[in-house]
Design an enzyme around this catalytic site. Structure first.
Site, mmCIF file in Angstrom:
data_model
loop_
_atom_site.group_PDB
_atom_site.id
_atom_site.type_symbol
_atom_site.label_atom_id
_atom_site.label_comp_id
_atom_site.label_asym_id
_atom_site.label_seq_id
_atom_site.Cartn_x
_atom_site.Cartn_y
_atom_site.Cartn_z
ATOM 1 N N GLU A 220 0.830 -1.211 0.000
ATOM 2 C CA GLU A 220 0.000 0.000 0.000
ATOM 3 C C GLU A 220 0.861 1.257 0.000
ATOM 4 O OE1 GLU A 220 -3.684 -2.100 2.450
ATOM 5 O OE2 GLU A 220 -2.199 -0.867 3.488
ATOM 6 N N ASP A 371 -5.259 -5.637 12.928
ATOM 7 C CA ASP A 371 -6.286 -4.896 13.664
ATOM 8 C C ASP A 371 -5.841 -4.658 15.111
ATOM 9 O OD1 ASP A 371 -7.840 -5.078 11.354
ATOM 10 O OD2 ASP A 371 -8.733 -6.969 12.004
#
Length: 656
Positions: A220, A371
């Site tokens: 990313e 997460d």
């Protein structure tokens, strides 16, 4: 050693300080489904295994799992996200409720809830099926309701925090929960949030948010650099370069694949070391990623590296070299580039960077570890921890969640345990006596922890018990398990119980990570302990309503609530004991059959030995007869007197 202990106490103090921190999570929520099967043969139609489903569990995924991790790490989490009005949506709501997340999701009757289903055999993921990705963007009504929910949730958390600005976490995984109008609203209202964390597949869409921290994966980050080199215009057109360079193309549209998971130490093919040289793990939908440093060049077509120059230089060095550019393009104070098998590289405004490392684990253990990383990083920065401290706690939170298969969730207590226990003196032994239990619970209550209480015999501990206790533990901050003594079990279950003495039973229970304290009681009912503990939640196993629990009226009178948890199918102590007894009976019957057959064999063998001995005796007698001269004239055979042999014990087949 003293310095290390002091450092652990300092980190534990930070973890304590973020408790009840108000955090609003917004983004793409999904449901993780895990199906555990067994396979013993192949089907006839194709060389494929036949799977027998044994267990199914569900967990929150994406933005929902980030909210769950914020809650289990001690924060006050509130989730705003579109969720379908379907079965998967109902299960997702249950997951949020169990974790204590404030569920402010927006129901969308015409949009499915995204689901990721993983099928496993022997803890090996065989396949993953994705469903529920919306075909159409949110309509105007859906966008309006989502914006209303965002505004109301922000004010709700501000009120709870006494007027202080809450923290915001944005999770954009390309599933349509954050269209342009929602992004524009967040840009315009950035000032309403003290700390803002961003995790997005395409960071270019979020220029202007100016977040506190961004947590891109390596792929990313390279995508953002490529978009920046192209001027953030139209999606870049893939091109190729010649020579010895390696190239990462950026397709015009990347398929969505949910959150960028921080795979903590996952090597291709399972546990092991990451491969050396310029190779790496791509984000789905992209080509291979080169792990190089000085040989990097960024164009509008992607990232090109020189394989010769970059040989032996890992992705951490490459990411470190571009941290300043990533900060400039995102407007973030902190950039944390996650590197799956190699940990993460984190940099701040002062130009300094910090490298964290990870531990190799199977891929099925690391789903959702990112997460946990994002949640811990956000809470630490919101608590005004230094960047090195925040990076260390985030990596630790991700690492301690990967001990087993399933979606990763880090608990506040687990993080403190990894740091040597709570710094406020509330650490207590797991095995406790009835006389000291009320004082221990009082200490935990002063630290703001809610108490869950359950009781039982737990005679033969099995997976059903473990699952039940894990579910009970998820209902609060502390789980106290009261165990019937041996005499109490005999009165309740019969003279042949318990199978295991109480010392063994409580030792096994105390070894479970989900159990905080174990206490033994002599009475047939736990009423006395309930009055002493005054639990916030009292849990019993069974498929009946809480009203039928005998202790329900007492618990409610003391200000607590009663919850019943369903049993795990085909798992019970009685069934295990019956199976063991049946197998023992079969073994005894088989031994009796073998004994009878052996006796018959020995009798036959004895008779055969007697016959052989008689034959041998006759042979010895015959050996003394005189030989007949073949040259002699035929005549009558000479008469010889033979003595009669005395029979021996051996010749009669008896043991002397």
């Amino acid at each position: 050693m003293a310095g290390a202990a002091a450092e652990q106490r300092r980190l534990a103090t930070v973890v304590e300080s973020w408790r009840d921190r108000a955090v609003l999570v917004v983004g793409d929520a999904m449901l993780d489904e895990w199906r555990f099967a067994e396979s013993e043969r192949l089907c006839r139609e194709a060389p494929a295994p036949i799977l027998t489903l044994r267990r199914r569990i569900t967990a929150a995924g994406g933005a929902a799992n980030t909210a769950v991790n914020v809650a289990t790490l001690g924060g006050r989490a509130l989730l705003v996200a579109p969720v379908g009005a379907d079965v998967a949506g109902d299960e997702l709501h249950d997951c949020l409720d169990r974790a204590g997340v404030w569920d402010r999701t927006v129901g969308e009757p015409h949009r499915p809830t995204p689901v990721k289903r993983r099928m496993l055999a022997g803890n090996q993921i065989l396949l993953r099926e994705d469903s529920g990705e919306p075909d159409e963007p949110l309509d105007d009504d859906g966008v309006a309701r989502l914006l209303t929910a965002l505004s109301c949730a922000t004010e709700e958390l501000r009120a709870v925090a006494g007027g202080a600005a809450p923290t915001l976490v944005v999770c954009d995984y390309g599933l349509g929960a954050l269209p342009a109008p929602v992004r524009a609203w967040l840009f315009a209202h950035r000032h309403r949030y003290a700390t803002v964390a961003l995790d997005a597949h395409d960071l270019a869409d979020w220029r202007g948010l100016n977040p506190t921290v961004v947590t891109p994966s390596f792929a990313e980050a390279t995508r953002l650099l490529a978009r920046a080199a192209a001027g953030f215009g139209a999606p870049p057109t893939p091109t190729r370069t010649g020579g010895t360079g390696l190239h990462l193309d950026h397709p015009p549209s990347d398929p969505t694949d949910g959150p960028s998971e921080l795979v903590v130490g996952t090597a291709p093919g399972g546990v092991g070391r990451a491969p050396a040289g310029p190779t790496g793990e791509p984000t789905p939908g992209e080509g291979r990623v080169a792990m190089t440093g000085d040989g990097l060049s960024v164009t509008g077509a992607g990232v090109t590296v020189n394989a010769t120059v970059g040989e032996g230089v890992d992705r951490a060095e490459l990411a470190q070299a571009r941290l300043a550019e990533l900060r400039a393009h995102t407007g973030a104070d902190v950039v944390a580039v996650t590197l799956d098998t190699e940990g993460a590289i984190v940099g701040g405004a002062d130009g300094a960077h910090r490298r964290s490392h990870s531990t190799p684990v199977p891929a099925s253990h690391a789903v959702g570890a990112g997460d946990a990383y994002l949640a811990a990083m956000t809470l630490a920065l919101a608590a005004e921890a230094s960047l090195p401290t925040a990076a260390q706690l985030a990596q630790l939170a991700a690492t301690i969640t990967v001990s087993d298969t399933g979606t990763c969730v880090c608990r506040w207590e687990d993080l403190l345990d990894a740091l040597g226990g709570a710094p406020d003196g509330t650490a207590h032994p797991t095995l406790v006596g009835t006389g000291e239990l009320d004082a221990i619970v009082a200490d935990h209550r002063r630290a703001g922890r809610s108490v869950v209480f359950t009781n039982g015999c737990f005679d033969v501990l099995h997976p059903g018990h473990v699952r039940y206790l894990e579910q009970a533990r998820a209902l609060g901050d502390l789980l106290v398990v009261a165990v019937n003594s041996d005499s109490s079990v005999r009165r309740l279950k019969g003279a042949d119980r318990p199978v295991n003495p109480v010392e063994d039973r409580i030792t096994l229970l105390a070894a479970l990570s989900c159990v905080d304290h174990v206490v033994v009681f002599e009475e047939d009912s736990p009423v006395g302990l309930i009055e002493a503990v005054r639990p916030d939640v009292y849990v019993k196993g069974g498929d009946y309503p809480p009203e039928m629990v005998p202790e329900a009226s007492l618990v409610r009178r003391l200000g607590g609530q009663v919850r019943t948890l369903g049993y795990v199918p085909d798992r019970s102590t009685s069934a295990i004991i019956d199976r063991i007894r049946a197998q023992a009976a079969e073994g005894a019957a088989g031994q009796a059959t073998r004994t009878t057959a052996g006796q018959a064999t020995r009798t036959t063998a004895g008779r055969a030995a007697h016959t052989a001995d008689r034959a041998a005796a006759d042979g010895r007698a015959g050996a003394v007869r005189p030989a007949v001269d073949p040259s002699a004239a035929p005549g009558p055979e000479p008469t010889t007197t033979h003595p009669t042999p005395t029979p021996t014990a051996q010749s009669l087949g008896r043991t002397p």
